[in-house]
Design an enzyme around this catalytic site. Structure first.
Site, PDB file in Angstrom:
ATOM      1  N   ASP A 148      -5.390  -0.443  -4.233  1.00 46.12           N
ATOM      2  CA  ASP A 148      -4.066   0.211  -4.243  1.00 46.12           C
ATOM      3  C   ASP A 148      -2.911  -0.762  -4.463  1.00 46.12           C
ATOM      4  OD1 ASP A 148      -3.992  -0.930  -1.717  1.00 46.12           O
ATOM      5  OD2 ASP A 148      -3.856   0.955  -0.619  1.00 46.12           O
ATOM      6  N   HIS A 149      -3.203  -2.039  -4.616  1.00 41.61           N
ATOM      7  CA  HIS A 149      -2.210  -3.037  -5.046  1.00 41.61           C
ATOM      8  C   HIS A 149      -2.958  -4.330  -5.345  1.00 41.61           C
ATOM      9  CE1 HIS A 149      -2.554  -4.897  -1.079  1.00 41.61           C
ATOM     10  NE2 HIS A 149      -2.303  -3.726  -0.541  1.00 41.61           N
ATOM     11  N   CYS A 163       0.775  -1.233   0.000  1.00 43.35           N
ATOM     12  CA  CYS A 163       0.000   0.000   0.000  1.00 43.35           C
ATOM     13  C   CYS A 163       0.816   1.299   0.000  1.00 43.35           C
ATOM     14  CB  CYS A 163      -0.995   0.009   1.154  1.00 43.35           C
ATOM     15  SG  CYS A 163      -0.270  -0.194   2.783  1.00 43.35           S
TER      16      CYS A 163
END
Length: 526
Positions: free
Chosen positions: A223-224, A32
């Protein structure tokens, strides 16, 4: 929308039917905080010193800007990594600052995690209650909502919640053993996605009721990559590949988009859509809007450095199918034995089966004790990157194509991962002491108030009030970008902030005691 119907997601399905669905969207780091530093700056973490997970953590509240890397974190040379906030180049700003300057009301609810404390100039409001609803009538807005329900930690934190997905309904990938513990955690993740879907539905309904749904551009992404073991923190497909959708008003342009996009492209793209000039320093390129790049990107790049207490240095490049990886420390194991990750029950089970010799070759690949200097994977035949093709002669041409591309990116990015982290921190914080932003100066000339600061790269903020107050460090600050008319308020508060530095003292100015050339009765209140 990506072919997996295990979770029931009616709200996301509806959103997807009206959105551009990007099939090749990638983060820059499979975790993150470094990833989020790319989102907010439009820069690669290795270029701005935010590549290590994590540098620290910022807390909301007056006087609470503290940082906490793991106490046992060391760099690749065994040096202790102190607590720090990354000092990024002085010309790099949070891209929302440009939106604020253009008149947008910008809010974040509530996670930042940028590897530095979010400056007050980044957001009009940055809290658990921040929302577009608090803007001035008719003011354009940019609002971020971070939903934590699908975070890695919720695999164990939500374990007591109703599991809406049957563990027997999940498809277990070949790199996991098929047992009850693995199925239960995977089902928990799918159940969390169903919770997320309900939250998204509420947000969309709020926009619809306000008459704003078809006046707003909506971005949806993670976010990932996935939160499970062998997903989060990886520097190939499972860690970097993310869901990504963009809905335009009335579903304009809906459908699948196969162009590759990277998280460094988000900031310039949003500025492009807002009609705001994209700064030349940004490393990404706009994929939407009037400033859209003339040609799609040909490659995406990823990195992996320190994750919590364990350091490494890996770099990757992909053409959308093949990944080439460069391991700067092949002598280190591929698997990182992180304490945090072992909170997941299936991670503990994987380690138990590993130690008992119960895992097959595919499942053991992640646990290899050493890495090859380079790795090559074909995601068409090997979507989870567990079959290394680097020594297969039939892929020599692909290796020869990707290798110079990766090396060029490393060089042109001025990869700070080449420097031991402790040394990098000392270059940011001399003698490991956080630098301090100089206090702003407030002056009046020709009936206008100007605010200045001598710290290179500092941004300025102010508050006008009729009462003496104790300003909040996270909300209510106005961005200073040009001289302002002489205020009618009794007090003016001024603050200078430089990313990675400690904020200046807040100046309280008794505005009703203005003189011709200067504002007197200034006092620090922080």
């Amino acid at each position: 929308m990506y072919g997996d119907s295990t979770a029931n997601t009616p709200n996301l399905d509806k959103l997807a039917s009206e959105s551009m669905i990007f099939t090749h969207a990638y983060t820059t780091v499979g975790v993150c905080a470094p990833s989020r530093s790319s989102i907010i700056t439009g820069m690669y973490p290795i270029s701005i010193g935010t590549q290590n997970m994590r540098t620290g953590k910022d807390y909301v509240g007056w006087g609470m800007r503290k940082y906490g890397a793991p106490s046992n974190a060391t760099d690749l040379e065994g040096n202790h990594v102190p607590l720090y906030s990354a000092v990024i180049p002085p010309y790099v700003k949070c891209f929302t600052q440009y939106l604020r300057k253009a008149g947008y009301y910008c809010t974040n609810n509530f996670k930042t995690d940028y590897q530095f404390a979010a400056p007050v100039t980044a957001w009009d409001a940055n809290s658990r209650t921040a929302s577009w609803k608090n803007r001035k009538p008719g003011q354009p807005f940019f609002a971020v909502f971070n939903d934590m329900v699908t975070h890695e930690s919720r695999i164990w934190m939500n374990a007591d919640l109703e599991q809406t997905v049957n563990p027997q309904a999940v498809a277990v990938p070949s790199f996991f053993p098929d047992n009850e513990i693995v199925r239960t955690d995977m089902a928990r993740n799918y159940s969390n996605i169903e919770l997320l879907d309900k939250h998204i539905g509420k947000k969309l309904e709020e926009l619809k009721k306000a008459g704003l749904l078809d006046k707003t551009v909506i971005f949806f992404f993670s976010d990932h990559g996935g939160p499970l073991p062998k997903e989060k923190r990886e520097y190939t497909e499972d860690g970097l590949h993310v869901p990504f959708m963009v809905r335009f008003p009335h579903g304009k342009g809906a459908g699948y988009v196969n162009d590759m996009i990277s998280f460094v492209d988000i900031a310039p793209t949003i500025l492009s859509l807002a009609g705001t000039p994209i700064p030349d320093y940004m490393q990404g390129q706009a994929f939407l809007g009037d400033q859209k790049a003339k040609t799609p990107r040909k490659y995406i790049f990823g990195s992996a450095d320190r994750f919590d207490e364990i350091a490494d240095r890996c770099r990757s490049v992909s053409d959308g199918r093949f990944y080439l990886v460069k391991n700067f420390h092949p002598e280190l194991p591929a698997y990182k034995d992180l304490a945090y990750r072992k909170n997941i029950p299936m991670m503990r089970e994987l380690l138990r089966e590993r130690d008992n010799g119960e895992l097959n070759a595919d499942q053991m690949y992640w646990f290899r004790k050493h890495k090859t200097p380079e790795e090559l994977y074909d995601t068409k035949t090997d979507p989870h990157c567990i079959h290394n093709l680097i020594d297969d002669p039939q892929y020599a041409a692909k290796i020869e194509e990707l290798r110079p591309v990766l090396l060029k990116w490393i060089k042109e990015s001025h990869d700070l991962g080449a420097m031991p982290e402790a040394q990098m921190v000392e270059s940011m914080w001399p003698d490991f002491v956080q630098p301090v932003t100089l206090s702003p100066r407030v002056n009046m000339e020709n009936g206008k108030v100007s605010i200045t600061c001598q710290t290179k790269g500092a941004s300025l903020a102010y508050i006008l009030s009729d009462e003496e107050i104790q300003p909040n460090l996270n909300s209510d600050w106005l961005l200073y970008s040009q001289p302002i008319e002489k205020p009618k308020h009794k007090y003016l508060y001024a603050l200078a902030t430089r990313i990675g530095y400690r904020d200046s003292k807040v100046l309280e100015v008794k505005a009703n005691k203005m003189k011709v050339d200067t504002l007197d009765a200034m006092k620090p209140i922080q």
